[in-house]
Design a protein around this motif. Structure first.
Motif, PDB file in Angstrom:
ATOM      1  N   LEU A 195      -9.200   1.713 -12.265  1.00  0.00           N
ATOM      2  CA  LEU A 195     -10.080   0.637 -11.792  1.00  0.00           C
ATOM      3  C   LEU A 195     -11.548   1.052 -11.800  1.00  0.00           C
ATOM      4  O   LEU A 195     -12.430   0.199 -11.761  1.00  0.00           O
ATOM      5  CB  LEU A 195      -9.692   0.196 -10.381  1.00  0.00           C
ATOM      6  N   TRP A 196     -11.799   2.351 -11.817  1.00  0.00           N
ATOM      7  CA  TRP A 196     -13.177   2.849 -11.784  1.00  0.00           C
ATOM      8  C   TRP A 196     -13.642   3.216 -13.184  1.00  0.00           C
ATOM      9  O   TRP A 196     -12.832   3.512 -14.067  1.00  0.00           O
ATOM     10  CB  TRP A 196     -13.271   4.074 -10.868  1.00  0.00           C
ATOM     11  N   PRO A 197     -14.972   3.235 -13.369  1.00  0.00           N
ATOM     12  CA  PRO A 197     -15.498   3.708 -14.658  1.00  0.00           C
ATOM     13  C   PRO A 197     -15.048   5.150 -14.896  1.00  0.00           C
ATOM     14  O   PRO A 197     -14.751   5.886 -13.951  1.00  0.00           O
ATOM     15  CB  PRO A 197     -17.019   3.646 -14.469  1.00  0.00           C
ATOM     16  N   GLU A 198     -15.028   5.531 -16.137  1.00  0.00           N
ATOM     17  CA  GLU A 198     -14.552   6.868 -16.523  1.00  0.00           C
ATOM     18  C   GLU A 198     -15.168   7.973 -15.684  1.00  0.00           C
ATOM     19  O   GLU A 198     -14.477   8.895 -15.247  1.00  0.00           O
ATOM     20  CB  GLU A 198     -14.836   7.117 -18.014  1.00  0.00           C
ATOM     21  N   ALA A 199     -16.458   7.889 -15.423  1.00  0.00           N
ATOM     22  CA  ALA A 199     -17.163   8.941 -14.681  1.00  0.00           C
ATOM     23  C   ALA A 199     -16.697   9.062 -13.233  1.00  0.00           C
ATOM     24  O   ALA A 199     -16.927  10.093 -12.600  1.00  0.00           O
ATOM     25  CB  ALA A 199     -18.668   8.686 -14.713  1.00  0.00           C
ATOM     26  N   GLU A 200     -16.031   8.046 -12.703  1.00  0.00           N
ATOM     27  CA  GLU A 200     -15.604   8.056 -11.301  1.00  0.00           C
ATOM     28  C   GLU A 200     -14.095   8.232 -11.134  1.00  0.00           C
ATOM     29  O   GLU A 200     -13.607   8.338 -10.009  1.00  0.00           O
ATOM     30  CB  GLU A 200     -16.071   6.773 -10.624  1.00  0.00           C
ATOM     31  N   ARG A 201     -13.379   8.274 -12.218  1.00  0.00           N
ATOM     32  CA  ARG A 201     -11.915   8.358 -12.123  1.00  0.00           C
ATOM     33  C   ARG A 201     -11.441   9.657 -11.498  1.00  0.00           C
ATOM     34  O   ARG A 201     -10.454   9.668 -10.758  1.00  0.00           O
ATOM     35  CB  ARG A 201     -11.292   8.152 -13.493  1.00  0.00           C
TER      36      ARG A 201
END
Length: 132
Positions: free
Chosen positions: A21-27
């Protein structure tokens, strides 16, 4: 918040994860929350949700205006997202308890992550935007 969990350990949480659900940088942050919960690190999990919530709120605020005009008050951004004030206050109480090393339970950690997921899903419901 320390990122003491090696990324290789985060893959353990990939069996079932809301990280997509989060952008790649926040996964990785989302996976760390999930791994902390799985390992019983409930306070750490709650504290890690703060970064996820803050980034989702910042992304939503950026949709309301440019950098200079974007709302800075979390309560206003939450209102724009349709998230009730009492839910935010309950979340902040959980964060405070975790920060003060008070007793927190698995239910508390799951509630904090649920709040982070609600904020993220509300942001995603607005459609694509430059800030994720």
């Amino acid at each position: 918040i320390s990122s003491a969990v090696p990324d290789t350990d985060v893959s353990v949480a990939r069996g079932f994860s809301f990280a997509e659900l989060w952008p790649e940088a926040e996964r990785a942050d989302a996976r760390h929350v999930e791994l902390d919960i799985a390992r019983g690190g409930y306070g750490q999990a709650i504290l890690r949700t703060e970064r996820l919530v803050a980034r989702s709120l910042a992304a939503a605020a950026s949709l309301a205006g440019g950098a200079a005009e974007a709302p800075r008050d979390p309560a206003l951004v939450l209102s724009l997202l349709g998230i009730a004030g009492p839910a935010y206050l309950r979340y902040r109480l959980l964060v405070r308890a975790a920060r003060e090393l008070g007793p927190v339970t698995v239910e508390d950690a799951l509630a904090a992550y649920h709040f982070a997921l609600d904020v993220r899903r509300s942001r995603l419901a607005l459609g694509p935007g430059s800030a994720g």
